[in-house]
Design a protein around this motif. Structure first.
Motif, PDB file in Angstrom:
ATOM      1  N   ILE A  52       0.837  -1.210   0.000  1.00 27.49           N
ATOM      2  CA  ILE A  52       0.000   0.000   0.000  1.00 27.49           C
ATOM      3  C   ILE A  52       0.868   1.256   0.000  1.00 27.49           C
ATOM      4  N   LEU A  53       1.920   1.259   0.863  1.00 21.18           N
ATOM      5  CA  LEU A  53       2.782   2.435   0.948  1.00 21.18           C
ATOM      6  C   LEU A  53       3.476   2.727  -0.381  1.00 21.18           C
ATOM      7  N   SER A  54       3.932   1.644  -1.033  1.00 17.16           N
ATOM      8  CA  SER A  54       4.635   1.844  -2.317  1.00 17.16           C
ATOM      9  C   SER A  54       3.685   2.314  -3.421  1.00 17.16           C
ATOM     10  N   SER A  55       2.381   2.019  -3.249  1.00 14.78           N
ATOM     11  CA  SER A  55       1.413   2.439  -4.276  1.00 14.78           C
ATOM     12  C   SER A  55       1.013   3.904  -4.148  1.00 14.78           C
ATOM     13  N   ILE A  56       1.319   4.506  -2.999  1.00 13.83           N
ATOM     14  CA  ILE A  56       0.944   5.918  -2.784  1.00 13.83           C
ATOM     15  C   ILE A  56       2.000   6.816  -3.416  1.00 13.83           C
ATOM     16  N   GLN A  57       1.616   7.522  -4.446  1.00 18.07           N
ATOM     17  CA  GLN A  57       2.539   8.412  -5.161  1.00 18.07           C
ATOM     18  C   GLN A  57       2.413   9.868  -4.703  1.00 18.07           C
ATOM     19  N   ASP A  58       1.545  10.138  -3.731  1.00 19.83           N
ATOM     20  CA  ASP A  58       1.363  11.495  -3.214  1.00 19.83           C
ATOM     21  C   ASP A  58       2.089  11.627  -1.875  1.00 19.83           C
ATOM     22  N   ASP A  59       2.084  12.832  -1.314  1.00 22.65           N
ATOM     23  CA  ASP A  59       2.714  13.056  -0.017  1.00 22.65           C
ATOM     24  C   ASP A  59       1.944  12.280   1.063  1.00 22.65           C
ATOM     25  N   PHE A  60       2.673  11.537   1.871  1.00 21.73           N
ATOM     26  CA  PHE A  60       2.019  10.727   2.900  1.00 21.73           C
ATOM     27  C   PHE A  60       2.919  10.681   4.134  1.00 21.73           C
ATOM     28  N   TYR A  61       2.312  10.980   5.306  1.00 17.17           N
ATOM     29  CA  TYR A  61       3.089  10.911   6.547  1.00 17.17           C
ATOM     30  C   TYR A  61       2.145  10.696   7.728  1.00 17.17           C
ATOM     31  N   VAL A  62       2.744  10.189   8.835  1.00 25.18           N
ATOM     32  CA  VAL A  62       1.980   9.887  10.054  1.00 25.18           C
ATOM     33  C   VAL A  62       2.626  10.626  11.207  1.00 25.18           C
ATOM     34  N   LEU A  63       1.781  11.277  12.038  1.00 25.62           N
ATOM     35  CA  LEU A  63       2.251  12.019  13.209  1.00 25.62           C
ATOM     36  C   LEU A  63       1.672  11.385  14.471  1.00 25.62           C
ATOM     37  N   ASP A  64       2.501  11.310  15.518  1.00 30.67           N
ATOM     38  CA  ASP A  64       1.965  10.811  16.790  1.00 30.67           C
ATOM     39  C   ASP A  64       1.281  11.952  17.527  1.00 30.67           C
ATOM     40  N   ASP A 114       2.167  13.618  19.943  1.00 27.25           N
ATOM     41  CA  ASP A 114       3.075  14.700  20.350  1.00 27.25           C
ATOM     42  C   ASP A 114       3.600  15.477  19.148  1.00 27.25           C
ATOM     43  N   TRP A 115       2.997  15.226  17.991  1.00 31.88           N
ATOM     44  CA  TRP A 115       3.325  15.923  16.750  1.00 31.88           C
ATOM     45  C   TRP A 115       4.701  15.545  16.217  1.00 31.88           C
ATOM     46  N   ASN A 116       5.151  14.370  16.523  1.00 30.87           N
ATOM     47  CA  ASN A 116       6.401  13.867  15.970  1.00 30.87           C
ATOM     48  C   ASN A 116       6.102  12.942  14.795  1.00 30.87           C
ATOM     49  N   PHE A 117       7.008  12.933  13.825  1.00 32.49           N
ATOM     50  CA  PHE A 117       6.831  12.085  12.653  1.00 32.49           C
ATOM     51  C   PHE A 117       7.069  10.625  13.027  1.00 32.49           C
ATOM     52  N   VAL A 118       6.090   9.774  12.713  1.00 31.75           N
ATOM     53  CA  VAL A 118       6.212   8.327  12.880  1.00 31.75           C
ATOM     54  C   VAL A 118       6.618   7.703  11.550  1.00 31.75           C
ATOM     55  N   TYR A 119       6.114   8.281  10.484  1.00 30.10           N
ATOM     56  CA  TYR A 119       6.428   7.780   9.142  1.00 30.10           C
ATOM     57  C   TYR A 119       6.303   8.943   8.157  1.00 30.10           C
ATOM     58  N   ALA A 120       7.157   8.951   7.100  1.00 35.43           N
ATOM     59  CA  ALA A 120       7.054   9.927   6.007  1.00 35.43           C
ATOM     60  C   ALA A 120       7.585   9.273   4.743  1.00 35.43           C
ATOM     61  N   PHE A 131      13.142  12.486   9.077  1.00 32.30           N
ATOM     62  CA  PHE A 131      11.905  12.997   9.668  1.00 32.30           C
ATOM     63  C   PHE A 131      11.516  12.243  10.943  1.00 32.30           C
ATOM     64  N   ILE A 132      11.803  10.937  10.958  1.00 33.53           N
ATOM     65  CA  ILE A 132      11.293  10.086  12.032  1.00 33.53           C
ATOM     66  C   ILE A 132      11.746  10.596  13.398  1.00 33.53           C
ATOM     67  N   GLY A 133      10.744  10.810  14.307  1.00 33.15           N
ATOM     68  CA  GLY A 133      11.029  11.272  15.660  1.00 33.15           C
ATOM     69  C   GLY A 133      11.126  12.770  15.800  1.00 33.15           C
ATOM     70  N   ASN A 134      11.138  13.527  14.680  1.00 31.10           N
ATOM     71  CA  ASN A 134      11.245  14.986  14.737  1.00 31.10           C
ATOM     72  C   ASN A 134       9.855  15.622  14.784  1.00 31.10           C
ATOM     73  N   ASN A 135       9.767  16.753  15.499  1.00 28.31           N
ATOM     74  CA  ASN A 135       8.508  17.475  15.676  1.00 28.31           C
ATOM     75  C   ASN A 135       8.195  18.301  14.417  1.00 28.31           C
ATOM     76  N   ILE A 136       6.970  18.174  13.963  1.00 28.69           N
ATOM     77  CA  ILE A 136       6.574  18.864  12.720  1.00 28.69           C
ATOM     78  C   ILE A 136       6.671  20.378  12.837  1.00 28.69           C
ATOM     79  N   TRP A 137       6.352  20.933  14.002  1.00 28.44           N
ATOM     80  CA  TRP A 137       6.348  22.398  14.138  1.00 28.44           C
ATOM     81  C   TRP A 137       7.765  22.960  14.220  1.00 28.44           C
ATOM     82  N   ARG A 138       8.721  22.132  14.690  1.00 26.71           N
ATOM     83  CA  ARG A 138      10.106  22.606  14.656  1.00 26.71           C
ATOM     84  C   ARG A 138      10.698  22.484  13.251  1.00 26.71           C
TER      85      ARG A 138
END
Length: 504
Positions: free
Chosen positions: A70-82, A84-90, A105-112
């Motif tokens: 499924i992930l490989s079939s997604i050709q658009d921007d895709f990401y998951v945030l926990d 605490d607003w940290n990236f779990v997947y991008a 990206f993994i573990g980094n805060n989106i707002w920072r």
């Protein structure tokens, strides 16, 4: 939402469920208690932990495999945030936009990582999904790129899952369509305004395509030809007006296609059968759709044609009068010679006392008849002013045409200075003296001058000045022939003004 976007969201929902199941499977393995996640395998009436763990691992493997597909079939921007607003997947599609790898990206805060998004519609929407646990869809412009995105944000076990579809080209297309619609509306308004202006013109103006079908018919055309706009539009102009062209219509179409214009004179027939002589101008222009159309502007010159024929007939009459005058001059010269001979004879007879009163009366009668004959010639033209004057500008003769044009009778004007008949402007500018000088030197001069009537009103006249000579060829005065062309001048001015207004 279109079918393509709906399918993408279904994939995201399936992905969220798989990730949730993956988490549960991992948790089950760590606790050593698969619970209800997989059906237990019964071997001889009992459940073995080894078999169950094997089944869990296989389920986890299959789940990961499906997740990767499924992930490989997604050709658009895709990401998951926990939460605490940290990236779990991008995915790489998303991270490559700022030249980074997914692991950056993994573990980094989106707002920072993306402080420009703070306080924007983007932040408002994804915080709402995180808090209210409901799906949101919205469009945003990129803060770190020049792209536009259609965002779909889903609540998930970890926090939120975000799908960003690049709709930059769609937005550009929408902008182009909006601009084109605005231009089209502007063109329609301009066309409407131009049509209103054309309707104000007294000239017949209509538009037809290169196949001849009329698409526009103004009020001037309705008045000139008698056909309403409803009757004319859709008809072939050449058939409707029974046009008689000076050249083949195919040649005219060729010139329009090649040179984009054609001017000439044609003959039209009105709705009521009246023949009209038309001065026409054809101009190829583009309509609001970019198609070539012909703007035809027509002016009724039927009256002018009639006047031209009248003038031509008058010129023929004048030629005849000139011939008669020349013959009369010859006759006068012969008479002068005869008179000289007669005078010599009279002197001889008187000296010899042989002349009689009867012979003298007969000679005087012949002279009187000759004078009347010449006066009749001068008085025969009523449309043209024929004026004779000497070299000192004193008026000597005045025909009926001059009476009608100027308002003076012969008794009132003969013997007066001819400057009374000229405008002060023409006298001051030297135009009058220039014409008389040219006639004196060359024998004839032509021009247009302002003339003044007895009542003070003015008119523009076409004037021909001829030098008068005596029997020896010496100049003794001038003969002026003129006619009123004021109406012609007004028509020319009106036509020029109308053409200038159309060009604007």
């Amino acid at each position: 939402m279109n079918d393509k976007d709906r399918n993408k969201e279904e994939l995201i929902n399936e992905l969220i469920q798989l990730r949730k199941r993956n988490t549960e499977l991992k948790s089950s393995l760590m606790e050593g208690n698969p619970g209800d996640l997989v059906l237990p395998i019964i071997d001889h009436g009992r459940t073995t932990n080894i078999t169950e763990r094997k089944e869990v691992k296989e389920g986890l493997y299959r789940s990961n495999q499906k997740l990767n597909e499924i992930l490989s079939s997604i050709q658009d921007d895709f990401y998951v945030l926990d939460r605490d607003w940290n990236f779990v997947y991008a995915n790489r599609q998303f991270t490559s936009r700022i030249d980074k790898e997914p692991q950056d990206f993994i573990g980094n805060n989106i707002w920072r990582m993306f402080p420009k998004h703070i306080g924007t519609e983007y932040e408002e929407n994804i915080r709402s999904v995180m808090d209210k646990r409901e799906i949101r869809r919205f469009d945003v412009g990129g803060k770190y790129t020049d792209s536009y995105y259609q965002m779909a944000v889903f609540p998930s076990e970890e926090g939120i899952t975000v799908l960003g579809i690049d709709i930059t080209e769609q937005k550009k297309a929408e902008k182009r369509i909006k601009e084109q619609n605005a231009q089209l509306l502007q063109q329609i308004n301009l066309t409407s305004m131009q049509a209103n202006l054309l309707n104000l013109s007294n000239e017949a103006i209509f538009v037809w395509d290169l196949n001849g079908a009329i698409t526009y018919w103004n009020a001037g055309a309705e008045k000139m030809y008698g056909y309403s706009s409803k009757e004319a539009v859709g008809s072939v102009s050449h058939d409707l007006l029974k046009t008689v062209h000076p050249i083949a219509i195919g040649n005219i179409i060729f010139m329009l296609e090649r040179y984009k214009s054609w001017n000439g004179e044609v003959e039209h027939t009105s709705k009521f059968g009246k023949k009209l002589y038309i001065e026409t101008s054809h101009q190829v222009i583009l309509n609001e759709l970019g198609q070539q159309i012909v703007l035809e502007t027509n002016r009724d010159i039927t009256q002018r044609k009639k006047m031209e024929n009248d003038i031509q007939n008058l010129n023929c009459e004048l030629l005849k009068i000139n011939e008669t005058l020349e013959e009369s001059n010859c006759e006068l010269e012969e008479m002068n010679a005869q008179l000289e001979e007669t005078n010599a004879t009279f002197e001889e007879e008187i000296s010899e006392h042989k002349i009689t009163a009867l012979e003298l009366q007969e000679t005087l009668r012949e002279l009187s008849e000759t004078k009347n004959y010449l006066n009749n010639i001068l008085e025969s033209s009523t449309k043209y002013s024929i004026i004779g004057k000497d070299l000192n500008h004193r008026i000597l003769s005045w025909n009926e045409g001059a009476v009608r044009n100027y308002g003076y009778t012969a008794e009132q004007i003969i013997g007066k200075d001819s400057s009374t008949l000229y405008s002060p402007e023409d006298l001051k500018s030297g135009e009058v003296d220039k014409m008389l000088k040219l006639a004196f030197e060359k024998g004839v001069a032509e021009g247009e001058l302002q003339r003044v009537r007895k009542d003070g009103s003015r008119f523009i006249a076409s004037v021909v000045v001829t030098r008068r000579n005596d029997s020896t060829g010496d100049p003794i005065g001038y003969l002026l022939m003129s006619h009123d062309i004021s109406e012609k001048k007004e028509e020319e001015a009106a036509r020029k003004k109308s053409e200038e207004e159309i060009k604007k």
